[in-house]
Write a protein that holds these residues in place. Structure first.
Motif, PDB file in Angstrom:
ATOM      1  N   LEU A 101       0.859  -1.181   0.000  1.00 36.73           N
ATOM      2  CA  LEU A 101       0.000   0.000   0.000  1.00 36.73           C
ATOM      3  C   LEU A 101       0.896   1.232   0.000  1.00 36.73           C
ATOM      4  O   LEU A 101       1.735   1.402   0.882  1.00 36.73           O
ATOM      5  CB  LEU A 101      -0.910  -0.008   1.225  1.00 36.73           C
ATOM      6  CG  LEU A 101      -1.818  -1.231   1.368  1.00 36.73           C
ATOM      7  CD1 LEU A 101      -2.551  -1.202   2.698  1.00 36.73           C
ATOM      8  CD2 LEU A 101      -2.802  -1.317   0.216  1.00 36.73           C
ATOM      9  N   GLN A 123      -2.609  -4.758   8.758  1.00 33.51           N
ATOM     10  CA  GLN A 123      -1.626  -3.754   8.371  1.00 33.51           C
ATOM     11  C   GLN A 123      -0.742  -3.368   9.545  1.00 33.51           C
ATOM     12  O   GLN A 123       0.476  -3.181   9.389  1.00 33.51           O
ATOM     13  CB  GLN A 123      -2.339  -2.521   7.819  1.00 33.51           C
ATOM     14  CG  GLN A 123      -3.002  -2.730   6.470  1.00 33.51           C
ATOM     15  CD  GLN A 123      -3.925  -1.584   6.099  1.00 33.51           C
ATOM     16  OE1 GLN A 123      -3.697  -0.445   6.511  1.00 33.51           O
ATOM     17  NE2 GLN A 123      -4.967  -1.880   5.341  1.00 33.51           N
ATOM     18  N   ASN A 148      -7.113  -3.320   8.827  1.00 30.63           N
ATOM     19  CA  ASN A 148      -6.265  -2.402   9.605  1.00 30.63           C
ATOM     20  C   ASN A 148      -5.400  -3.167  10.600  1.00 30.63           C
ATOM     21  O   ASN A 148      -4.218  -2.842  10.790  1.00 30.63           O
ATOM     22  CB  ASN A 148      -7.125  -1.371  10.334  1.00 30.63           C
ATOM     23  CG  ASN A 148      -7.654  -0.303   9.402  1.00 30.63           C
ATOM     24  OD1 ASN A 148      -7.040   0.000   8.381  1.00 30.63           O
ATOM     25  ND2 ASN A 148      -8.783   0.283   9.750  1.00 30.63           N
ATOM     26  N   HIS A 202       3.202  -3.760   9.473  1.00 27.69           N
ATOM     27  CA  HIS A 202       3.971  -2.515   9.439  1.00 27.69           C
ATOM     28  C   HIS A 202       5.126  -2.533  10.431  1.00 27.69           C
ATOM     29  O   HIS A 202       6.222  -2.026  10.137  1.00 27.69           O
ATOM     30  CB  HIS A 202       3.053  -1.325   9.723  1.00 27.69           C
ATOM     31  CG  HIS A 202       3.770  -0.014   9.705  1.00 27.69           C
ATOM     32  ND1 HIS A 202       4.201   0.569   8.536  1.00 27.69           N
ATOM     33  CD2 HIS A 202       4.158   0.817  10.718  1.00 27.69           C
ATOM     34  CE1 HIS A 202       4.816   1.713   8.822  1.00 27.69           C
ATOM     35  NE2 HIS A 202       4.799   1.881  10.134  1.00 27.69           N
ATOM     36  N   ASN A 251       2.833  -4.387   3.501  1.00 27.51           N
ATOM     37  CA  ASN A 251       2.048  -3.715   4.536  1.00 27.51           C
ATOM     38  C   ASN A 251       0.544  -3.951   4.414  1.00 27.51           C
ATOM     39  O   ASN A 251      -0.266  -3.192   4.937  1.00 27.51           O
ATOM     40  CB  ASN A 251       2.345  -2.208   4.555  1.00 27.51           C
ATOM     41  CG  ASN A 251       2.202  -1.570   3.185  1.00 27.51           C
ATOM     42  OD1 ASN A 251       1.684  -2.194   2.253  1.00 27.51           O
ATOM     43  ND2 ASN A 251       2.659  -0.343   3.054  1.00 27.51           N
ATOM     44  N   GLY A 252       0.156  -5.031   3.734  1.00 30.68           N
ATOM     45  CA  GLY A 252      -1.262  -5.362   3.658  1.00 30.68           C
ATOM     46  C   GLY A 252      -1.469  -6.740   3.058  1.00 30.68           C
ATOM     47  O   GLY A 252      -0.592  -7.281   2.375  1.00 30.68           O
TER      48      GLY A 252
END
Length: 343
Positions: A86, A175, A172, A179, A196-197
């Motif tokens: 992302l 992520q 979320n 992250h 990151n996703g």
């Protein structure tokens, strides 16, 4: 014999991009497009188009793709859980392509260990390929459908998500774990794109919308898995049209399909030079020899292409090769005309 060539992104998605569309080396293709009967349908993702041609049977798209990886999905419920990058672009979050990540096997293993440790309530994550991950879901998990990667890559994240607060919360949470993961910290230090996703899609099935081909040729796992689920003959893609013609002479079927997906990746990452080179390669190795075979080994040739302009289809019969009065249709002109007249 009736052959369908499924060629995603046969038209460059930016009609004003002269660098990509001008001086294309595909005179035979443009001649065929000028002589063909043309049909335009609403936009479809490649994955949706494949499911419409072959059907998923009782399985989901994810289970079919997993079967195409030579893995038995069994009776479990599956989702594709592909890693994505992302990225922020003009204050928007854009979904990147898994191919850009170039994940190494050790990185994948570390990420899966963390995902399976922290999200046991979802099920178990598997990765038979660095770019293609799967979630073997716990019984009863029912995630809202997300569009497949070919329709989502390069688009703004907010336009892709349904109105589903639970799904947004889950994405979320995934992520956040990714992250802060050591794998991503190491990738950031070496200036590589972050994982990151996860893109959770393919949890539902689809019936075929029309009688499909008896034999399919291609290396895409989803194509292979769909064919197996519907008891069709599935074979690796031949290197060129002459090899396919030789194989079909030795025992072909009335209806066959070949997936030629080499234009898809350059279009998704907006690499106009690579797309242009691949168009020339298609012309040389596939389109020109098949045009010679039309009216001989081939009675019909269908060109089918999921594009940004819609699902485009060109039908050619044996008589098409003699219609000299019909002008060629340059890809650049066609792209601009279609852009000016939405379906």
């Amino acid at each position: 014999m009736h052959l369908t060539l499924l060629i995603p992104e046969l038209l460059w998605p930016e009609p004003a991009d002269q660098a990509a569309l001008d001086q294309l080396a595909c005179p035979t293709l443009e001649k065929l497009l000028g002589r063909a009967r043309f049909q335009r349908q609403p936009r479809q993702a490649l994955e949706t188009c494949l499911a419409g041609l072959l059907g998923t049977g009782p399985r989901s798209l994810a289970a079919c793709r997993l079967a195409g990886e030579s893995r038995d999905p069994g009776d479990s419920s599956w989702y594709c859980a592909d890693p994505v990058h992302l990225q922020f672009h003009h204050e928007r979050v854009i979904l990147g392509n898994a191919e850009l990540l170039a994940l190494e096997a050790e990185e994948v293993e570390q990420l899966l260990v963390s995902l399976n440790r922290d999200f046991p309530d979802l099920g178990r994550f598997h990765a038979p390929h660095p770019q293609r991950w799967y979630l073997e879901a716990v019984p009863g998990l029912n995630l809202p459908p997300l569009p497949p990667p070919s329709a989502a890559t390069g688009r703004q994240l907010g336009t892709l998500l349904p109105e589903a607060p639970d799904l947004a919360r889950l994405l979320n949470e995934l992520q956040m774990l990714l992250h802060t993961h050591p794998v991503n910290r190491a990738r950031e230090a070496s200036r590589r794109p972050l994982v990151n996703g996860l893109w959770l899609w393919g949890g539902t099935g689809q019936a075929a919308t029309a009688p499909g081909p008896e034999r399919v040729w291609g290396d895409e796992p989803l194509l292979q898995g769909l064919a197996r689920s519907s008891a069709r003959d599935a074979r690796p893609r031949p290197p060129h049209a002459q090899a396919w013609l030789a194989a079909s002479k030795a025992g072909g079927n009335p209806r066959e399909l070949i997936l030629l997906e080499q234009l898809l990746a350059p279009a998704l990452v907006e690499d106009g030079d690579s797309w242009k080179a691949q168009v020339a390669d298609l012309e040389r190795h596939w389109i020109a020899p098949l045009a010679q075979a039309l009216g001989r080994e081939l009675s019909r040739l269908t060109l089918l292409s999921p594009t940004a302009y819609g699902l485009l289809q060109w039908e050619l019969g044996a008589a098409s090769r003699w219609q000299f009065w019909k002008s060629a249709r340059p890809l650049a002109t066609l792209a601009r005309q279609l852009a000016d007249s939405p379906p």
